[in-house]
Enzyme design. Structure first.
Site, mmCIF file in Angstrom:
data_model
loop_
_atom_site.group_PDB
_atom_site.id
_atom_site.type_symbol
_atom_site.label_atom_id
_atom_site.label_comp_id
_atom_site.label_asym_id
_atom_site.label_seq_id
_atom_site.Cartn_x
_atom_site.Cartn_y
_atom_site.Cartn_z
ATOM 1 C CG HIS A 144 -2.052 -0.858 0.850
ATOM 2 N ND1 HIS A 144 -2.174 -2.230 1.390
ATOM 3 C CD2 HIS A 144 -3.628 -0.641 0.493
ATOM 4 C CE1 HIS A 144 -3.354 -2.664 1.239
ATOM 5 N NE2 HIS A 144 -4.048 -1.978 0.624
ATOM 6 C CG HIS A 171 -9.949 -4.122 -1.569
ATOM 7 N ND1 HIS A 171 -9.031 -4.324 -2.539
ATOM 8 C CD2 HIS A 171 -9.243 -3.923 -0.624
ATOM 9 C CE1 HIS A 171 -8.135 -3.731 -2.392
ATOM 10 N NE2 HIS A 171 -7.892 -3.444 -1.002
ATOM 11 C CB CYS A 216 -9.856 -22.143 2.824
ATOM 12 S SG CYS A 216 -11.069 -20.651 2.353
ATOM 13 C CB ALA A 252 -23.445 -23.766 22.644
ATOM 14 C CD GLU A 275 -14.189 -18.510 18.719
ATOM 15 O OE1 GLU A 275 -13.050 -19.030 18.457
ATOM 16 O OE2 GLU A 275 -15.319 -19.195 19.382
ATOM 17 N N GLY A 329 -24.663 -32.586 8.473
ATOM 18 C CA GLY A 329 -25.963 -33.452 8.744
ATOM 19 C C GLY A 329 -27.135 -32.874 8.978
ATOM 20 C CG ASP A 365 -8.189 -23.507 24.552
ATOM 21 O OD1 ASP A 365 -7.156 -24.279 24.748
ATOM 22 O OD2 ASP A 365 -8.008 -22.366 23.764
ATOM 23 C CB THR A 395 -22.665 -34.713 5.143
ATOM 24 O OG1 THR A 395 -23.771 -35.082 5.888
ATOM 25 C CG2 THR A 395 -23.125 -35.025 3.561
ATOM 26 N NE ARG A 399 -21.462 -39.487 13.139
ATOM 27 C CZ ARG A 399 -21.415 -38.298 13.227
ATOM 28 N NH1 ARG A 399 -20.789 -37.740 14.002
ATOM 29 N NH2 ARG A 399 -22.133 -37.667 12.287
#
Length: 444
Positions: A48, A80, A123, A171, A190, A204, A378, A411, A436
């Site tokens: 920049h 952008h 990703c 949650a 977070e 699923g 954690d 899935t 499973r």
């Protein structure tokens, strides 16, 4: 005392060095020069400055940087475009894989693009895409951290809240919304740069007893059957009271989601281990992403104080052992303390912590995980440090469908709709609809 001094000094140095850099940048002299030569000239800030003649204020509206870095994101998008607009641009340019059209719906530019260090494609923490980035590298692992290092850490400031929620997955987000409705001052923390946690990766469905889609399809189901199915899958070792609570409240949870505008359909076949069809899904694919896309706007609207890049490293407690707050390590603000009337841990699993997986279930040592990058356990470490009772850590669940050699999960719905499992000789070897905890060992 050496540990205390080092931690305190680190926090002070982090804040001081940032201030010096920004002050110099605003003076338009040494700040720009810092990124004109050497390795730093290869970062976005250097580009920049050199190519565009921009100073620090182009990206930074003030001399301080928040941990969530939303103010920088806003300036990025002025030039952008938004995440969605960039995705459309990539599509128009014929890109088969676009980081701006992923299932995570990353709205924060700084999740991948770094001004003062190497950038990386978020990703590729899970995928193995050939996704070259300007000014960057392919992957930066989110490694588990030993939180005992912060046992005697001294915060640089304190603040207060009614409730602190640790973990910004499904949650934690729902808890924050409901507590704000109840009139509480909530801070949601977070550690990752995006919200959603493991919920984002759910592909699923949602098991619901007595839902309207079930009734419309003529399916008769009840909580007792739900409990029986769950106990069978858990070989009788799970907590029956908690299972009943989960089943009893499942339809209320779905109706709550419907109140946000969400809508799910009943999976026609039985899912692994269920007596009756009860799994609800979305035709758009990726129920987790769909639900988070509905829940996150409601979270923003609720007024909760939501902070990403904010890692809780210690629970604070009084002499009686009562938890009274948390110590947070902010990406840019360093160590600080939030005093609260209550702390909710919604931090999820330890599935991306190979050392803990091997410790609690040695047969899975070295196994590839499909868990989100921040699943390090954690919350278990934080709670254990203050004397919480921890159960069933050895109950490691292995998902039977993953693309070989990758961390990409396929899935279960594939098998529900006719997919079969074969060995390397092309022969079937197990009931494709088995639970499973049967499929995992059979595959191993």
């Amino acid at each position: 005392m050496k540990t205390l001094s080092r931690l305190t000094l680190c926090a002070v140095l982090t804040l001081t060095s940032c201030s010096v850099a920004f002050s110099a940048g605003m003076s338009d002299v040494s700040g720009k020069a810092l990124y004109q030569t050497g390795k730093k000239a290869d970062y976005l800030a250097g580009y920049h400055g050199k190519a565009l003649g921009a100073d620090c204020a182009v990206c930074h509206p003030s001399q301080s940087v928040s941990d969530s870095e939303r103010e920088i994101d806003a300036n990025c998008q002025k030039c952008h475009g938004t995440y969605q607009q960039l995705g459309q641009k990539d599509k128009s340019n014929g890109k088969s894989i676009s980081a701006h059209q992923g299932h995570l719906s990353i709205s924060s530019c700084t999740t991948c693009h770094k001004g003062h260090e190497e950038s990386f494609a978020y990703c590729n923490n899970c995928h193995i895409f050939n996704m070259p980035m300007k000014f960057g590298r392919a992957k930066v692992p989110y490694a588990p951290e030993d939180l005992s290092f912060y046992r005697n850490a001294i915060p640089n400031r304190e603040e207060t809240a009614d409730i602190v929620i640790v973990g910004g997955g499904g949650a934690g987000m729902v808890a924050a919304i409901e507590l704000q409705k109840a009139g509480k001052k909530v801070v949601l923390l977070e550690k990752m740069p995006i919200l959603g946690g493991s919920s984002l990766l759910a592909t699923g469905g949602m098991n619901v007893v007595g839902s309207k889609p079930q009734k419309d399809s003529g399916v008769k189901d009840d909580v007792d059957t739900f409990v029986k199915d769950s106990l069978h899958l858990g070989k009788g070792k799970n907590d029956q009271d908690l299972i009943r609570i989960l089943g009893t409240n499942s339809n209320d949870a779905y109706e709550w989601f419907e109140s946000l505008g969400g809508q799910l359909e009943l999976q026609k076949g039985k899912t692994g281990g269920t007596t009756n069809p009860r799994q609800l899904y979305t035709k758009s694919g990726g129920i987790g992403r769909y639900m988070v896309e509905m829940i996150e706007p409601a979270l923003v609207k609720s007024g909760a104080d939501v902070r990403v890049n904010s890692k809780v490293v210690r629970l604070v407690h009084d002499k009686a052992g009562q938890v009274t707050g948390v110590i947070v390590k902010g990406k840019n603000s360093g160590l600080y303390q939030i005093n609260a009337k209550a702390v909710i841990l919604a931090t999820g699993s330890y599935a991306n912590n190979g050392a803990l997986v091997a410790k609690y279930n040695p047969q899975f040592e070295g196994i590839i995980t499909t868990a989100q990058p921040g699943s390090h356990g954690d919350g278990i470490a934080l709670a254990s440090e203050v004397g919480a009772q921890v159960n069933h850590l050895e109950r490691v669940q292995i998902h039977p469908n993953a693309a070989a050699g990758t961390t990409i999960m396929i899935t279960q719905a594939i098998r529900n709709n006719g997919g079969i499992l074969v060995n390397r000789s092309g022969k079937r070897f197990v009931d494709d609809q088995a639970a499973r905890n049967k499929l995992g060992p059979e595959i191993l």
